[in-house]
Design a protein around this motif. Structure first.
Motif, PDB file in Angstrom:
ATOM      1  N   ARG A   1     -22.737  15.652 -11.038  1.00  0.00           N
ATOM      2  CA  ARG A   1     -24.332  15.934 -10.993  1.00  0.00           C
ATOM      3  C   ARG A   1     -25.214  14.073 -11.123  1.00  0.00           C
ATOM      4  NH1 ARG A   1     -25.864  20.709 -14.059  1.00  0.00           N
ATOM      5  NH2 ARG A   1     -25.675  19.581 -16.511  1.00  0.00           N
ATOM      6  N   TYR A   2     -24.299  14.125 -12.353  1.00  0.00           N
ATOM      7  CA  TYR A   2     -24.945  12.401 -13.361  1.00  0.00           C
ATOM      8  C   TYR A   2     -23.691  11.486 -13.298  1.00  0.00           C
ATOM      9  CZ  TYR A   2     -27.791  16.117 -16.607  1.00  0.00           C
ATOM     10  OH  TYR A   2     -29.326  16.730 -16.161  1.00  0.00           O
ATOM     11  N   LEU A   3     -23.372  11.783 -11.997  1.00  0.00           N
ATOM     12  CA  LEU A   3     -22.200   9.910 -11.339  1.00  0.00           C
ATOM     13  C   LEU A   3     -22.294   9.295 -10.684  1.00  0.00           C
ATOM     14  CD1 LEU A   3     -18.801  12.238 -12.295  1.00  0.00           C
ATOM     15  CD2 LEU A   3     -20.062  10.710 -13.912  1.00  0.00           C
ATOM     16  N   SER A   4     -22.509   8.503  -9.999  1.00  0.00           N
ATOM     17  CA  SER A   4     -22.394   7.982  -9.125  1.00  0.00           C
ATOM     18  C   SER A   4     -22.100   8.503  -8.215  1.00  0.00           C
ATOM     19  CB  SER A   4     -22.130   5.936  -9.362  1.00  0.00           C
ATOM     20  OG  SER A   4     -22.512   5.991  -9.822  1.00  0.00           O
ATOM     21  N   GLY A   5     -22.706   9.014  -6.680  1.00  0.00           N
ATOM     22  CA  GLY A   5     -22.364   9.716  -5.553  1.00  0.00           C
ATOM     23  C   GLY A   5     -22.432  10.755  -6.287  1.00  0.00           C
ATOM     24  N   ASN A   6     -23.234  11.273  -6.887  1.00  0.00           N
ATOM     25  CA  ASN A   6     -24.231  12.438  -7.135  1.00  0.00           C
ATOM     26  C   ASN A   6     -23.416  13.603  -6.350  1.00  0.00           C
ATOM     27  OD1 ASN A   6     -26.072  14.940  -8.127  1.00  0.00           O
ATOM     28  ND2 ASN A   6     -27.255  14.458  -6.699  1.00  0.00           N
ATOM     29  N   ALA A   7     -21.655  13.259  -5.845  1.00  0.00           N
ATOM     30  CA  ALA A   7     -21.181  14.920  -5.076  1.00  0.00           C
ATOM     31  C   ALA A   7     -20.066  15.307  -5.669  1.00  0.00           C
ATOM     32  CB  ALA A   7     -21.316  14.000  -3.410  1.00  0.00           C
ATOM     33  N   PRO A   8     -19.100  16.268  -5.106  1.00  0.00           N
ATOM     34  CA  PRO A   8     -17.600  16.290  -5.768  1.00  0.00           C
ATOM     35  C   PRO A   8     -17.007  15.393  -5.011  1.00  0.00           C
ATOM     36  CG  PRO A   8     -18.954  18.622  -5.581  1.00  0.00           C
ATOM     37  CD  PRO A   8     -19.823  17.451  -4.937  1.00  0.00           C
ATOM     38  N   TRP A   9     -16.043  15.320  -6.013  1.00  0.00           N
ATOM     39  CA  TRP A   9     -15.162  13.583  -5.522  1.00  0.00           C
ATOM     40  C   TRP A   9     -13.999  14.456  -4.695  1.00  0.00           C
ATOM     41  CZ3 TRP A   9     -12.886  10.418 -10.543  1.00  0.00           C
ATOM     42  CH2 TRP A   9     -14.165   9.796 -10.408  1.00  0.00           C
ATOM     43  N   SER A  10     -13.698  14.024  -3.627  1.00  0.00           N
ATOM     44  CA  SER A  10     -12.401  14.193  -2.743  1.00  0.00           C
ATOM     45  C   SER A  10     -11.191  13.453  -3.379  1.00  0.00           C
ATOM     46  CB  SER A  10     -12.565  12.870  -1.380  1.00  0.00           C
ATOM     47  OG  SER A  10     -12.673  11.869  -1.675  1.00  0.00           O
ATOM     48  N   LEU A  11     -10.006  14.255  -2.881  1.00  0.00           N
ATOM     49  CA  LEU A  11      -8.605  13.967  -3.384  1.00  0.00           C
ATOM     50  C   LEU A  11      -8.333  12.447  -3.283  1.00  0.00           C
ATOM     51  CD1 LEU A  11      -6.662  14.823  -4.427  1.00  0.00           C
ATOM     52  CD2 LEU A  11      -4.994  15.150  -2.923  1.00  0.00           C
ATOM     53  N   GLU A  12      -8.812  11.967  -2.063  1.00  0.00           N
ATOM     54  CA  GLU A  12      -8.896  10.166  -1.631  1.00  0.00           C
ATOM     55  C   GLU A  12      -9.479   9.725  -3.071  1.00  0.00           C
ATOM     56  OE1 GLU A  12      -9.932   6.811   1.687  1.00  0.00           O
ATOM     57  OE2 GLU A  12     -10.416   8.956   2.066  1.00  0.00           O
ATOM     58  N   LYS A  13     -11.472   9.893  -3.164  1.00  0.00           N
ATOM     59  CA  LYS A  13     -12.039   8.919  -4.231  1.00  0.00           C
ATOM     60  C   LYS A  13     -11.124   9.380  -5.299  1.00  0.00           C
ATOM     61  CE  LYS A  13     -15.883   7.914  -6.322  1.00  0.00           C
ATOM     62  NZ  LYS A  13     -17.355   8.183  -6.094  1.00  0.00           N
ATOM     63  N   ALA A  14     -11.054  10.400  -5.869  1.00  0.00           N
ATOM     64  CA  ALA A  14     -10.129  10.361  -7.079  1.00  0.00           C
ATOM     65  C   ALA A  14      -8.096  10.270  -6.979  1.00  0.00           C
ATOM     66  CB  ALA A  14      -9.090  12.028  -7.243  1.00  0.00           C
ATOM     67  N   GLU A  15      -7.981   9.204  -6.157  1.00  0.00           N
ATOM     68  CA  GLU A  15      -6.968   8.356  -6.069  1.00  0.00           C
ATOM     69  C   GLU A  15      -7.068   7.095  -6.185  1.00  0.00           C
ATOM     70  OE1 GLU A  15      -5.342   9.874  -1.965  1.00  0.00           O
ATOM     71  OE2 GLU A  15      -4.198  11.008  -2.771  1.00  0.00           O
ATOM     72  N   GLN A  16      -8.274   6.698  -5.954  1.00  0.00           N
ATOM     73  CA  GLN A  16      -8.479   5.553  -5.809  1.00  0.00           C
ATOM     74  C   GLN A  16      -8.922   5.459  -7.215  1.00  0.00           C
ATOM     75  OE1 GLN A  16     -11.559   5.575  -2.976  1.00  0.00           O
ATOM     76  NE2 GLN A  16     -11.015   4.525  -1.246  1.00  0.00           N
ATOM     77  N   ARG A  17      -9.865   5.900  -7.492  1.00  0.00           N
ATOM     78  CA  ARG A  17      -9.952   6.267  -9.893  1.00  0.00           C
ATOM     79  C   ARG A  17      -8.685   5.910 -10.473  1.00  0.00           C
ATOM     80  NH1 ARG A  17     -12.180   2.841 -10.726  1.00  0.00           N
ATOM     81  NH2 ARG A  17     -13.048   4.108 -12.897  1.00  0.00           N
ATOM     82  N   LEU A  18      -8.169   6.492 -10.176  1.00  0.00           N
ATOM     83  CA  LEU A  18      -6.326   6.763 -10.959  1.00  0.00           C
ATOM     84  C   LEU A  18      -5.687   5.267 -10.531  1.00  0.00           C
ATOM     85  CD1 LEU A  18      -4.491   8.696 -12.007  1.00  0.00           C
ATOM     86  CD2 LEU A  18      -3.485   9.767 -10.781  1.00  0.00           C
ATOM     87  N   GLN A  19      -5.776   5.014  -9.476  1.00  0.00           N
ATOM     88  CA  GLN A  19      -4.990   3.591  -8.900  1.00  0.00           C
ATOM     89  C   GLN A  19      -5.842   1.940 -10.153  1.00  0.00           C
ATOM     90  OE1 GLN A  19      -2.127   2.709  -8.042  1.00  0.00           O
ATOM     91  NE2 GLN A  19      -2.132   5.014  -7.759  1.00  0.00           N
ATOM     92  N   GLY A  20      -7.054   2.671  -9.308  1.00  0.00           N
ATOM     93  CA  GLY A  20      -8.298   1.650 -10.729  1.00  0.00           C
ATOM     94  C   GLY A  20      -8.406   1.803 -12.164  1.00  0.00           C
ATOM     95  N   TRP A  21      -8.035   3.395 -13.092  1.00  0.00           N
ATOM     96  CA  TRP A  21      -6.754   3.411 -14.006  1.00  0.00           C
ATOM     97  C   TRP A  21      -5.887   2.743 -14.609  1.00  0.00           C
ATOM     98  CZ3 TRP A  21      -9.091   8.625 -13.655  1.00  0.00           C
ATOM     99  CH2 TRP A  21     -10.427   8.554 -13.337  1.00  0.00           C
ATOM    100  N   PHE A  22      -5.595   2.316 -13.498  1.00  0.00           N
ATOM    101  CA  PHE A  22      -3.605   2.180 -13.943  1.00  0.00           C
ATOM    102  C   PHE A  22      -3.973   0.150 -13.697  1.00  0.00           C
ATOM    103  CE2 PHE A  22      -1.278   5.840 -11.718  1.00  0.00           C
ATOM    104  CZ  PHE A  22      -0.708   6.254 -12.978  1.00  0.00           C
ATOM    105  N   GLU A  23      -4.680   0.021 -13.048  1.00  0.00           N
ATOM    106  CA  GLU A  23      -4.814  -1.400 -12.755  1.00  0.00           C
ATOM    107  C   GLU A  23      -6.005  -1.754 -14.515  1.00  0.00           C
ATOM    108  OE1 GLU A  23      -7.667  -1.593  -9.232  1.00  0.00           O
ATOM    109  OE2 GLU A  23      -5.558  -1.083  -8.259  1.00  0.00           O
ATOM    110  N   GLU A  24      -6.842  -0.940 -14.860  1.00  0.00           N
ATOM    111  CA  GLU A  24      -7.045  -1.888 -16.461  1.00  0.00           C
ATOM    112  C   GLU A  24      -6.454  -1.549 -16.514  1.00  0.00           C
ATOM    113  OE1 GLU A  24     -11.778   0.635 -15.142  1.00  0.00           O
ATOM    114  OE2 GLU A  24     -10.472   1.397 -15.545  1.00  0.00           O
ATOM    115  N   GLN A  25      -6.267  -0.761 -16.809  1.00  0.00           N
ATOM    116  CA  GLN A  25      -4.830  -0.430 -18.141  1.00  0.00           C
ATOM    117  C   GLN A  25      -3.865  -1.563 -18.055  1.00  0.00           C
ATOM    118  OE1 GLN A  25      -4.900   1.387 -21.018  1.00  0.00           O
ATOM    119  NE2 GLN A  25      -2.703   1.330 -21.588  1.00  0.00           N
ATOM    120  N   ALA A  26      -3.750  -2.071 -17.123  1.00  0.00           N
ATOM    121  CA  ALA A  26      -2.339  -3.178 -16.748  1.00  0.00           C
ATOM    122  C   ALA A  26      -3.379  -4.663 -17.874  1.00  0.00           C
ATOM    123  CB  ALA A  26      -2.033  -3.067 -15.356  1.00  0.00           C
ATOM    124  N   ARG A  27      -4.201  -4.156 -17.271  1.00  0.00           N
ATOM    125  CA  ARG A  27      -4.897  -5.838 -17.287  1.00  0.00           C
ATOM    126  C   ARG A  27      -5.876  -6.059 -18.532  1.00  0.00           C
ATOM    127  NH1 ARG A  27      -9.189  -5.369 -13.518  1.00  0.00           N
ATOM    128  NH2 ARG A  27     -10.012  -4.421 -14.805  1.00  0.00           N
TER     129      ARG A  27
END
Length: 175
Positions: free
Chosen positions: A37-63
């Motif tokens: 409720r307090y996150l951007s989008g204000n809606a439960p995440w789909s598996l696709e969104k979770a996969e996108q965020r996970l890839q973003g976290w890998f990229e952030e950690q590497a960078r």
């Protein structure tokens, strides 16, 4: 399954790097209105969104050498995510989300405090920000407890959020 790569530990928490197959727990973390409720989008995440965020976290950690890490309880169970990563590719931002059953136990404060210490010890930058939805009083309390100071509000996805800042020279002494 391989042993998780531990980044940081407290008596009750372990911060570990994600595995490629971790999209399902990320999606589960953000699967209810209570946890989104307090996150951007204000809606439960789909598996696709979770996969996108996970890839973003890998990229952030590497960078950057830091990201939002997987958060495990002392028994090894998944309870959320917490870390410091770049916001809009500029300043660093502290963020955390915990599963509902972990709320009210001081874990968010514990995680935020140890992350601040870790961030400054490694000298990633002289400071970082955090922001909350204006109605997220519990998270605002966490940020104040670790010594963050309120600053000018920030507009994110059309919502004027409450913004905080902590700099190394303003960090309270460890208790």
């Amino acid at each position: 399954m391989r042993e998780p790569s531990v980044i940081l530990n407290t008596p009750r928490l372990s911060f570990v790097m994600w595995d490629e197959g971790d999209a399902a727990p990320v999606q589960l973390l953000h699967s209810t209105m209570a946890t989104t409720r307090y996150l951007s989008g204000n809606a439960p995440w789909s598996l696709e969104k979770a996969e996108q965020r996970l890839q973003g976290w890998f990229e952030e950690q590497a960078r950057d050498g830091t990201t939002k890490f997987k958060l495990l309880a002392e028994d090894g169970s998944f309870i959320g995510r917490a870390g410091i990563s770049r916001f809009r590719n500029e300043q660093f931002e502290l963020g955390y989300s915990l599963r509902e059953e972990a709320w009210g136990k001081g874990l968010a404060t514990e995680a935020a405090s140890v992350l601040a210490d870790w961030f400054f010890e490694r000298q990633f930058a002289p400071g970082f920000i955090a922001f909350t939805h204006p109605d997220n009083i519990a998270s605002q309390r966490v940020l104040r407890k670790i010594g963050m100071r309120e600053r000018a509000p920030i507009l994110i996805d059309g919502v004027l959020g409450t913004a905080f800042e902590l700099t190394v020279d303003k960090r309270p002494a460890k208790l």
